[in-house]
Design a protein around this motif. Structure first.
Motif, PDB file in Angstrom:
ATOM      1  N   GLY A  78     -15.402-105.639 -41.096  1.00 35.05           N
ATOM      2  CA  GLY A  78     -15.002-104.558 -40.207  1.00 35.05           C
ATOM      3  C   GLY A  78     -13.670-103.973 -40.608  1.00 35.05           C
ATOM      4  N   CYS A 114     -11.940-107.384 -35.605  1.00 37.20           N
ATOM      5  CA  CYS A 114     -12.524-107.695 -36.906  1.00 37.20           C
ATOM      6  C   CYS A 114     -11.652-108.636 -37.724  1.00 37.20           C
ATOM      7  N   THR A 127     -13.694-111.965 -38.507  1.00 35.67           N
ATOM      8  CA  THR A 127     -14.797-111.862 -39.457  1.00 35.67           C
ATOM      9  C   THR A 127     -14.278-111.597 -40.874  1.00 35.67           C
ATOM     10  N   ASN A 128     -13.285-110.734 -41.006  1.00 36.44           N
ATOM     11  CA  ASN A 128     -12.709-110.481 -42.331  1.00 36.44           C
ATOM     12  C   ASN A 128     -12.051-111.748 -42.887  1.00 36.44           C
ATOM     13  N   GLY A 172     -20.511-103.027 -32.630  1.00 38.17           N
ATOM     14  CA  GLY A 172     -20.688-104.472 -32.723  1.00 38.17           C
ATOM     15  C   GLY A 172     -21.896-104.956 -31.954  1.00 38.17           C
ATOM     16  N   GLU A 191     -18.024-109.956 -34.382  1.00 39.69           N
ATOM     17  CA  GLU A 191     -16.640-109.533 -34.158  1.00 39.69           C
ATOM     18  C   GLU A 191     -15.884-110.720 -33.586  1.00 39.69           C
TER      19      GLU A 191
END
Length: 382
Positions: free
Chosen positions: A263, A270, A273-274, A135, A237
């Motif tokens: 990620g 993660c 972000t996902n 990251g 992240e």
């Protein structure tokens, strides 16, 4: 001369205006929106300062409002000078151009370093404090590549992703946003990094007073500033409950492009972000993804600030307070549910100037709540 105004190159405040602006924004119950409303109605910060006690009383305050004194403001200006810092007004050339476009932009920011860095198109990079090796490497790569393309990199000076982004963009220009005063940087282990930032091509900014120790509730305010200065925000992240997601929410509210790095679903860092990608953020795996999306925005003329209708000399009618019947009609139209000011005007049939004046009274009395999108509500318990 009106206090707020800027053309293509901006208009510098006089020292007298800067002192009055600082006093006004440091007075009780005066936030950015209230500050702008006061300037719009009374024409200058000095005139607004004289009216604060009366407006607060008319709004129903049970105690006298605290108005920042000349001595207090002078001490803060002197503290800034000792640190090699300054205060930049919203209409001045060095005020970050994208920031002045948002609702509730701070009228003054304290700044130390190279002010011109704040006028560059900027990319925010945020993420986990407990970042992975991959990251931090990716954040540094993005900061370096985007920085070389002419963008400033802005972040919050935190551990992990923030630190990696700042270090990688020291040469091209980086902006650190503080949650406390410029003389109270956090975390302590990044004080040396902050010195490198402000001693080179970088800049440190905050809207908090000198001497202000950052508290937990100050960090969302810092995050809002990051999102406001940036044209886009990259989240590298982020855990399920994190400040990075708060920053992303602000960025989306401001119409900024949110970028997110995918990620592993097995890594809790993660999750955020996902989640952002599923919600429509731009999936990002290389600097080209960012540069292509930001190119059209970075060419826009963002320097000219929002127009503020400011009377050069308020008329006697503008200064007259509403009578009690009119005031009660406006106050009674409010409730705990946020509403638009235009709806209040239509509902009451009162002139817009009168409605805005009563809202200022309630605000200064601590009874009004301001919400995103310019909505307002009233605290019925006061």
């Amino acid at each position: 001369m009106s206090d707020v105004g800027a053309g293509q190159t901006g208009i510098a405040l006089t020292e007298r205006q800067r002192l009055a602006w600082l006093r006004l924004i440091r007075s009780d119950n005066v936030g950015p929106a209230t500050f702008r409303g006061l300037i719009n109605h009374f024409g200058s910060a000095e005139a607004a300062l004289e009216m604060l006690p009366e407006l607060s009383r008319r709004g129903g305050s049970a105690r006298a409002i605290r108005v920042a004194t000349v001595a207090e403001a002078e001490r803060e200006l002197q503290a800034a000078a000792r640190l090699g810092a300054c205060f930049i007004g919203i209409g001045e050339p060095d005020y970050p151009p994208a920031l002045r476009q948002i609702d509730g932009a701070p009228p003054l920011i304290a700044a130390k370093g190279r002010p011109q860095t704040g006028t560059l198109p900027a990319l925010g990079i945020v993420g986990s404090r407990n970042a992975s090796i991959c990251g931090t490497k990716f954040a540094a790569m993005m900061a370096r590549d985007v920085g070389k393309a002419g963008y400033a990199i802005i972040s919050g000076l935190a551990r992990g992703i923030d630190t990696a982004a700042h270090r990688a963009s020291l040469e091209t220009g980086t902006i650190a946003v503080l949650a406390g005063g410029l003389d109270r940087p956090y975390p302590p282990e990044n004080i040396k990094l902050l010195e490198e930032i402000t001693g080179g091509n970088g800049l440190a900014i905050t809207e908090m007073p000198f001497g202000w120790e950052p508290r937990a509730r100050d960090f969302p305010r810092r995050n809002r500033l990051i999102a406001g200065v940036a044209l886009g925000l990259l989240v590298v992240e982020a855990a399920q409950r994190s400040g990075s997601l708060i920053t992303a929410r602000y960025a989306a509210d401001f119409g900024r492009i949110v970028f997110a790095v995918p990620g592993s679903p097995l890594d809790p860092r993660c999750y955020g972000t996902n989640y952002l990608i599923k919600e429509g953020a731009t999936l990002t795996t290389e600097a080209g993804d960012i540069l292509e999306a930001l190119a059209p925005i970075s060419r826009l003329d963002l320097f000219t600030p929002k127009q503020v209708d400011e009377p050069e000399s308020p008329t006697a009618a503008d200064m007259m307070p509403p009578n009690e019947n009119d005031r009660c009609l406006i106050v009674d139209s409010l409730g705990p549910t946020p509403v638009e000011v235009d709806d209040i005007i239509r509902h009451t049939g009162m002139p817009a100037a009168m409605v805005y004046l009563v809202l200022l009274e309630l605000d200064l009395a601590g009874r009004l709540h301001r919400h995103s999108g310019g909505l307002v509500s009233i605290d019925l318990s006061v």
